[in-house]
Design a protein around this motif. Sequence first.
Motif, PDB file in Angstrom:
ATOM      1  N   UNK A   8     -52.465  83.438  46.800  1.00  0.00           N
ATOM      2  CA  UNK A   8     -53.526  83.381  47.811  1.00  0.00           C
ATOM      3  C   UNK A   8     -53.108  82.572  49.030  1.00  0.00           C
ATOM      4  N   UNK A   9     -51.865  82.746  49.400  1.00  0.00           N
ATOM      5  CA  UNK A   9     -51.343  81.989  50.530  1.00  0.00           C
ATOM      6  C   UNK A   9     -51.980  82.477  51.841  1.00  0.00           C
ATOM      7  N   UNK A  10     -52.501  81.537  52.607  1.00  0.00           N
ATOM      8  CA  UNK A  10     -53.101  81.882  53.891  1.00  0.00           C
ATOM      9  C   UNK A  10     -52.600  80.913  54.949  1.00  0.00           C
ATOM     10  N   UNK A  11     -52.528  81.430  56.160  1.00  0.00           N
ATOM     11  CA  UNK A  11     -52.216  80.521  57.253  1.00  0.00           C
ATOM     12  C   UNK A  11     -52.965  80.913  58.508  1.00  0.00           C
ATOM     13  N   UNK A  21     -53.159  86.187  55.248  1.00  0.00           N
ATOM     14  CA  UNK A  21     -54.441  86.172  54.570  1.00  0.00           C
ATOM     15  C   UNK A  21     -54.256  86.513  53.091  1.00  0.00           C
ATOM     16  N   UNK A  22     -54.457  85.523  52.229  1.00  0.00           N
ATOM     17  CA  UNK A  22     -54.423  85.732  50.766  1.00  0.00           C
ATOM     18  C   UNK A  22     -53.222  86.521  50.265  1.00  0.00           C
ATOM     19  N   UNK A  57     -52.305  76.841  55.466  1.00  0.00           N
ATOM     20  CA  UNK A  57     -53.638  76.224  55.508  1.00  0.00           C
ATOM     21  C   UNK A  57     -54.447  76.548  54.253  1.00  0.00           C
ATOM     22  N   UNK A  58     -53.946  77.471  53.405  1.00  0.00           N
ATOM     23  CA  UNK A  58     -54.658  77.755  52.166  1.00  0.00           C
ATOM     24  C   UNK A  58     -53.740  78.321  51.103  1.00  0.00           C
ATOM     25  N   UNK A 224     -51.684  90.419  58.908  1.00  0.00           N
ATOM     26  CA  UNK A 224     -51.800  89.236  58.052  1.00  0.00           C
ATOM     27  C   UNK A 224     -52.024  89.541  56.568  1.00  0.00           C
ATOM     28  N   UNK A 225     -52.224  90.839  56.229  1.00  0.00           N
ATOM     29  CA  UNK A 225     -52.452  91.199  54.828  1.00  0.00           C
ATOM     30  C   UNK A 225     -51.219  91.866  54.233  1.00  0.00           C
ATOM     31  N   UNK A 226     -50.996  91.588  52.938  1.00  0.00           N
ATOM     32  CA  UNK A 226     -49.928  92.291  52.238  1.00  0.00           C
ATOM     33  C   UNK A 226     -50.456  93.666  51.839  1.00  0.00           C
ATOM     34  N   UNK A 227     -49.833  94.728  52.352  1.00  0.00           N
ATOM     35  CA  UNK A 227     -50.369  96.064  52.115  1.00  0.00           C
ATOM     36  C   UNK A 227     -49.431  96.945  51.285  1.00  0.00           C
TER      37      UNK A 227
END
Length: 245
Positions: A8-11, A21-22, A57-58, A224-227
């Motif tokens: 769930x890595x976010x920045x 994002x996640x 940041x997450x 920002x998303x893993x697709x």
Amino acid sequence: MSVIVLRNLSHCYPPNRVALSNINLQVEKGERVALLGRSGSGKSTLLRCINGLVTPTGGSAIVLDRELRDLSEREKRDLRRRAGMIFQDYALIDRLDVLTNVLVGRLGYLSTLPTLFRLFPKDDIEKAKGVINDVGLAGYERTQVRRLSGGQRQRVGIARALVQEPEIILADEPTANLDIRTADEALQLLIQLSEQRHATLVLSLMDVRAARQFCHRIVALREAHLVFNGPAETFSDEVMEKIYY
Ligand SMILES: Nc1ncnc2c1ncn2[C@@H]1O[C@H](COP(=O)(O)OP(=O)(O)O)[C@@H](O)[C@H]1O
Ligand SMILES: [Mg+2]
């Protein structure tokens, strides 16, 4: 064995630019993973999170069995040696010669004083000459980097990462400014040298063909998303459309 585990890595860059994002991603030791995605999709940020240049940041990033959040600055420096980065523009110092540029990769090992005077231990100089030879630049040790071609500069960038003896090599669009043949040659060299050293390779690429041809696995980002995350041979033209259009 997983050498990179992202959960769930976010920045988010201030004030509110979400770059990752996640992201959930695991990379096994010795794997070769290509990171694809349009410009601005988050590739550089992801690579920088993996070696602690960017603090997410997450979520969580465990690299070589260490949770990055828990590392001191000193431990982060050590991590950056073990997870070496090859930068898009190679980040070379133009006025300095090839040998000195490669030796800069050893600085993590040295205290500040010899660094200031650019006095490097004999062992480091021997190691640097060894990798310069490995990347095919023997004889160029004393040549200023600004006199080299793009392909040669790229080889200096590779040598500088390898001289750190990294367990993970992170490469950010390492062939972006090279013609297709020089790019392929540089990629093949990077792959051959990292395989010899049993290093794990994660590299962002602009070139889908090269990712399919040279990597085991493809991971793709979109806004920002893993697709996509799968074997390179399952990265179909349909998937490609979804990622780039
Ligand atoms: N230092 C920064 N400050 C603010 N925003 C940034 C910074 N670096 C990157 N970004 C933004 O984060 C997003 C992802 O950028 P980046 O990771 O560089 O993507 P890529 O490498 O795929 O082109 C983009 O929208 C970019 O504008
Ligand atoms: Mg980038």
